[in-house]
Design a protein around this motif. Sequence first.
Motif, mmCIF file in Angstrom:
data_model
loop_
_atom_site.group_PDB
_atom_site.id
_atom_site.type_symbol
_atom_site.label_atom_id
_atom_site.label_comp_id
_atom_site.label_asym_id
_atom_site.label_seq_id
_atom_site.Cartn_x
_atom_site.Cartn_y
_atom_site.Cartn_z
ATOM 1 N N VAL A 85 42.550 -44.826 -46.097
ATOM 2 C CA VAL A 85 42.982 -44.075 -44.914
ATOM 3 C C VAL A 85 43.445 -45.074 -43.861
ATOM 4 O O VAL A 85 42.665 -45.914 -43.412
ATOM 5 N N VAL B 155 36.809 -37.970 -46.860
ATOM 6 C CA VAL B 155 37.057 -39.421 -46.842
ATOM 7 C C VAL B 155 35.956 -40.216 -46.164
ATOM 8 O O VAL B 155 35.970 -41.446 -46.194
ATOM 9 N N GLU C 66 45.073 -39.453 -38.248
ATOM 10 C CA GLU C 66 44.211 -38.451 -37.644
ATOM 11 C C GLU C 66 43.394 -37.785 -38.743
ATOM 12 O O GLU C 66 43.942 -37.335 -39.746
ATOM 13 N N VAL C 67 42.096 -37.774 -38.554
ATOM 14 C CA VAL C 67 41.197 -37.170 -39.533
ATOM 15 C C VAL C 67 40.506 -35.971 -38.901
ATOM 16 O O VAL C 67 40.351 -35.889 -37.682
ATOM 17 N N GLU C 68 40.097 -35.049 -39.758
ATOM 18 C CA GLU C 68 39.469 -33.824 -39.300
ATOM 19 C C GLU C 68 37.957 -33.884 -39.471
ATOM 20 O O GLU C 68 37.459 -34.319 -40.507
ATOM 21 N N VAL D 63 34.798 -44.684 -43.394
ATOM 22 C CA VAL D 63 35.798 -43.917 -44.142
ATOM 23 C C VAL D 63 36.339 -44.758 -45.289
ATOM 24 O O VAL D 63 36.172 -45.980 -45.328
ATOM 25 N N LEU E 210 34.179 -36.237 -42.513
ATOM 26 C CA LEU E 210 35.575 -36.383 -42.112
ATOM 27 C C LEU E 210 36.468 -36.139 -43.311
ATOM 28 O O LEU E 210 36.133 -36.522 -44.439
ATOM 29 N N SER E 211 37.619 -35.518 -43.070
ATOM 30 C CA SER E 211 38.576 -35.270 -44.149
ATOM 31 C C SER E 211 39.957 -35.711 -43.708
ATOM 32 O O SER E 211 40.275 -35.745 -42.512
ATOM 33 N N PHE E 212 40.780 -36.052 -44.694
ATOM 34 C CA PHE E 212 42.160 -36.496 -44.447
ATOM 35 C C PHE E 212 43.037 -35.903 -45.533
ATOM 36 O O PHE E 212 42.764 -36.065 -46.719
ATOM 37 N N ARG F 82 39.050 -33.322 -34.098
ATOM 38 C CA ARG F 82 39.873 -34.329 -34.753
ATOM 39 C C ARG F 82 39.624 -35.704 -34.130
ATOM 40 O O ARG F 82 39.243 -35.822 -32.973
#
Length: 256
Positions: free
Chosen positions: A226, A203, A231-233, A222, A196-198, A238
């Motif tokens: 955060v 993250v 909303e994380v990708e 995570v 997951l990325s933010f 998402r």
Amino acid sequence: MEGALERALKGEGVFAFPGVLWVRGPDAPSFLQGQTTRDVRRLKGPTGTLFLNHKGQIEEAATLFPHTEGFLLAPWGRLEDLKARLKRYIVFDQVELVELPLYRLVYADRREALGESGEGAWPSELYPPFALLKGLPLLEAIRGELPQAVGLEGLVDRGKGCYVGQEIMARTEGKAVHRRLVGLQALSPSAALGPLSFEGRAVGEAKLLLPTPFGLLGLGVVRQEVPFGAEVEGDEGRFRLLPWPFGGEAWSEQRS
């Protein structure tokens, strides 16, 4: 299945999982004391317990039951995995690991017991969404994590003496952890497990994702900074971060 899940969430019925491990022999108390995060000398009734690696990360988990001749372990995962984990550490110990044809009974009101039959239990495939929505730990979501990162520090008895992973637990006592277990609400049908990325940086990880009557929900680990609601990708979709156990907001919208 949706009707059964609703009834289970209201506290009706029981889940049954076959296979219990009997840890017996002259050295059973000292052996298990050196493996589990719980103090077996103080055990009075069934209790959840964790089995860590040398980095303090969760490898296995079980419900621990006292027995007149040793201890009974009802695994949260696969019996063969728990047995293999314990067997690795038997060297000169006079300990025997015996598989018993018993059932771990998890009542929908959170009580646990052992039984000789799983007759009348809810289908096993109902348990993951039930546990997810009820706020009960699922091994696939917590494996590889520190207990305090997934809200299970209460299963670690401090000051009990040496056990696998104890050194890390002692070092991190009272210290903030960088990661936390969160609820995930999928915002796209293609959402899948994975990193997951933010805001363009990594993250955490989506560790569990299940279809429920309230949409695609899951669990992830995570970084603390955060915020909930963010909303994380993922690699293929998402997610919105939610507190877990879920509150009403997780299913306040119309069912999917």
